[in-house]
Write a protein that holds these residues in place. Structure first.
Motif, PDB file in Angstrom:
ATOM      1  N   ILE A   1      -7.925  33.351 -42.246  1.00 29.81           N
ATOM      2  CA  ILE A   1      -7.627  32.728 -43.538  1.00 29.81           C
ATOM      3  C   ILE A   1      -8.842  32.772 -44.457  1.00 29.81           C
TER       4      ILE A   1
ATOM      5  N   THR B   1     -16.346  30.550 -46.433  1.00 30.02           N
ATOM      6  CA  THR B   1     -16.302  31.191 -47.747  1.00 30.02           C
ATOM      7  C   THR B   1     -17.304  30.574 -48.721  1.00 30.02           C
TER       8      THR B   1
ATOM      9  N   VAL C   1      -7.494  25.018 -44.488  1.00 29.26           N
ATOM     10  CA  VAL C   1      -8.310  24.742 -45.673  1.00 29.26           C
ATOM     11  C   VAL C   1      -9.786  24.551 -45.341  1.00 29.26           C
TER      12      VAL C   1
ATOM     13  N   ILE D   1      -8.172  29.810 -51.354  1.00 33.36           N
ATOM     14  CA  ILE D   1      -8.171  28.628 -50.491  1.00 33.36           C
ATOM     15  C   ILE D   1      -8.149  27.352 -51.332  1.00 33.36           C
TER      16      ILE D   1
ATOM     17  N   PRO E   1     -11.819  27.358 -42.959  1.00 37.82           N
ATOM     18  CA  PRO E   1     -12.057  28.605 -43.693  1.00 37.82           C
ATOM     19  C   PRO E   1     -13.000  28.411 -44.877  1.00 37.82           C
ATOM     20  N   ARG E   2     -12.899  27.239 -45.527  1.00 33.76           N
ATOM     21  CA  ARG E   2     -13.749  26.982 -46.699  1.00 33.76           C
ATOM     22  C   ARG E   2     -15.220  26.914 -46.330  1.00 33.76           C
TER      23      ARG E   2
ATOM     24  N   SER F   1      -5.160  24.576 -51.616  1.00 39.40           N
ATOM     25  CA  SER F   1      -5.540  23.374 -50.865  1.00 39.40           C
ATOM     26  C   SER F   1      -5.257  22.095 -51.637  1.00 39.40           C
TER      27      SER F   1
END
Length: 449
Positions: A335, A105, A98, A343, A101-102, A347
C-alpha cells in the motif's frame, strides 16, 4: 509478593510508548498547525493537545481501568460482532491501510525523494519502502526485544536530534521572542476547534487502543501479571510518556508559528519542516531532518505492526503473532507504494468514521465504575454515534466518490445537523445516546423491581 516496576523500568516503558506514538505525522502536523494558526498558535495548541494527548491518554486509561487485554475487550459490551468489526477495522487502518504505509512514504518524501530524480521517484519509493519494512519486521520479530530496541536505543537518538533542533531555534536564534498567546476570542475558538480536528491526523487516540496491548505485553515480560498492579503501571507509564509528548507538541506548534518570520505558509508540514531546517542549518539540516524522520517513523511502524500482530494473534491464536506480523508488513509495503498523496486522500474519511466510535467506546470504558458492562447503555451510545460517523465519512469522501448523486444528496441533507460543518456532529449524538441509555436502563430496572 507481587512484583512492581523499578524507576528504570518505568522510564524504559515510557520511552517505549513515546517511541511507538511519535511518528512523522506527529512531527509535521503540529508544525503545519503552527503556521496556519499564526498568532493564534496557543489556542490551536490546546485543541491539538485535547485530541492528540488527552484522547490517547483516555484510551489507555480506559483499557487500564476496565482491565482489558485489548480493544476487543473494551468494545465487547456493545456485542461480539461489533467488537470484532471495530478491532479489525481499527487495526487495519493503523497497521495496514493508513498509518503503517504512511510511516514509509512520509520518510521517503521528506528524507529521500529530494535527492532522487523525478523520473525514478516510484522506483526509489519501492526500494526504500522495501528496506524500511524489512527493518521494521526484523526489529518486531522478537517481542521480548521491543523495549530494548525502541525504548533504549532508537527513541533516545530521536530525542537527542529533536532537542538539537529546539536549541538552535529557540535558544540560539531566540525565535520564540514576540510570539503572542492570544488574539481575539472569535479566532481563538475557531483555532481551538481547528487544532482539535488536526489532532485526528496523528491517529493517536486509535493508536492508544492498539499500543495499550503492547505495553501490557511488555509488563508481562517484566513479571507484572496482577491485573490491579498492571492497571496502575499502565496509567503511570502513560502519564510519563504523554506528558513529555505534550511539551514537544507545544514546542513544534510554536516553531511553526515562529517560522512565519522568515517563511510563508507551506502546503504541508513536511515542506515546512524541510524549509525550517534549511533556514537554520543549511544543507546539513536536510540530513538531520532525514535522520529524525527515519527514527520517528521506524519506531512507530514497529509499534503499529506489532500491536496489530499481538492483538489479532491473541484473538486468533491458531494463526498467531508471526503470521499477522508477516501479513501486515507485506500489506503495508504494497500500500505504501501507492504514494503519500493517495494514502492521505483516502485516510481522512476512514479516520472521521473511526474517531467518533473510538471516543464513544473510550468514554464508556472510563464510565465503567458507574455503568459496568451494561449492554443497553453501550449499544445505544455506540449505535447512535455511528450515525454521524457515517455522515462524516460521506462528507469527506474523495472528489471522485463525493460527486456520486446519492452521496451529494446525503451530504446536503446532513447540513442541518448541529456541528456537522466543523466535523463535531458526533458530540450531541454521543451525549444523547448516553442519556437515553441511562433512562432506558433505569426504566427496565424499575419495572423489574
Amino acid at each position: 509478593m507481587e512484583q512492581k516496576l523499578t524507576k528504570k523500568q518505568y522510564l524504559a516503558l515510557a520511552s517505549l510508548l513515546f517511541g511507538l506514538f511519535f511518528g512523522a505525522g506527529n512531527l509535521i502536523f503540529p508544525i503545519h498547525l503552527g503556521q496556519i494558526s499564526g498568532s493564534n498558535w496557543f489556542p490551536a495548541a490546546i485543541g491539538f493537545l485535547l485530541s492528540s494527548i488527552i484522547l490517547p491518554l483516555m484510551s489507555i486509561l480506559a483499557l487500564s481501568m476496565t482491565r482489558s487485554n485489548s480493544m476487543y475487550d473494551l468494545a465487547r459490551p456493545v456485542g461480539k460482532n461489533f467488537a470484532s468489526f471495530f478491532l479489525i477495522l481499527t487495526h487495519a487502518s493503523l497497521g495496514l491501510l493508513v498509518a503503517s504505509p504512511r510511516t514509509a512514504t512520509v520518510t521517503y518524501s521528506i528524507g529521500v525523494e529530494p535527492f532522487v530524480p523525478k523520473n525514478l521517484s516510484h522506483v526509489g519509493l519501492f526500494i526504500f519502502s522495501l528496506i524500511f519494512f524489512i527493518a521494521a519486521y526484523c526489529l518486531s520479530f522478537n517481542q521480548d526485544k521491543l523495549t530494548k530496541y525502541v525504548g533504549k536505543i532508537l527513541n533516545p537518538l530521536f530525542i537527542i536530534l529533536l532537542a538539537l533542533i529546539f536549541i538552535i531555534a529557540f535558544l540560539i536564534n531566540g525565535d520564540l521572542n514576540g510570539l503572542t498567546l492570544f488574539t481575539d476570542n472569535h479566532q481563538n475558538s475557531s483555532s481551538l476547534v481547528n487544532g482539535f480536528l488536526e489532532g485526528y491526523n496523528t491517529m493517536d487516540a486509535l493508536a492508544g487502543l492498539g499500543f495499550g496491548v503492547t505495553i501490557i505485553a511488555a509488563l508481562d515480560k517484566f513479571g507484572i501479571t496482577n491485573t490491579k498492579e498492571r492497571s496502575k503501571s499502565v496509567a503511570k507509564v502513560s502519564f510519563l510518556s504523554m506528558g513529555f509528548e505534550s511539551i514537544i507538541y507545544i514546542l513544534l506548534i510554536a516553531l511553526g508559528a515562529a517560522s512565519l518570520k522568515f517563511l510563508s505558509v507551506s502546503d504541508n508540514g513536511g515542506t515546512a519542516f524541510s524549509q525550517i531546517m534549511k533556514h537554520y542549518t543549511g544543507l546539513a539540516g536536510t540530513s538531520i531532518l532525514a535522520a529524525l524522520t527515519l527514527l520517528a517513523c521506524l519506531t512507530t511502524a514497529i509499534g503499529l505492526i506489532t500491536s496489530l500482530a499481538q492483538d489479532l494473534g491473541h484473538r486468533f491464536p491458531k494463526l498467531g503473532y508471526h503470521f499477522f506480523l508477516t501479513a501486515t508488513t507485506i500489506g503495508a509495503f504494497l500500500i505504501a507504494n501507492f504514494g503519500l498523496d493517495q494514502i492521505i486522500l483516502y485516510s481522512t474519511p476512514i479516520l472521521l468514521f473511526l474517531y467518533p466510535l473510538a471516543i464513544a467506546i473510550i468514554i464508556l470504558g472510563l464510565l465503567k465504575p458507574f455503568i459496568g458492562n451494561n449492554t443497553i447503555i453501550h449499544k445505544i451510545t455506540v449505535y447512535l454515534t455511528m450515525i454521524p460517523a457515517i455522515l462524516d465519512l460521506i462528507h469527506n469522501l474523495p472528489p471522485v466518490l463525493a460527486n456520486i448523486s446519492i452521496f451529494k444528496a446525503i451530504n446536503n441533507a446532513a447540513n442541518v445537523i448541529p456541528l456537522y460543518d466543523i466535523g463535531l456532529d458526533f458530540i450531541p449524538f454521543t451525549l444523547f445516546g448516553l442519556i437515553l441509555g441511562f433512562i432506558i436502563q433505569k426504566s427496565i430496572t424499575s419495572k423489574t423491581n
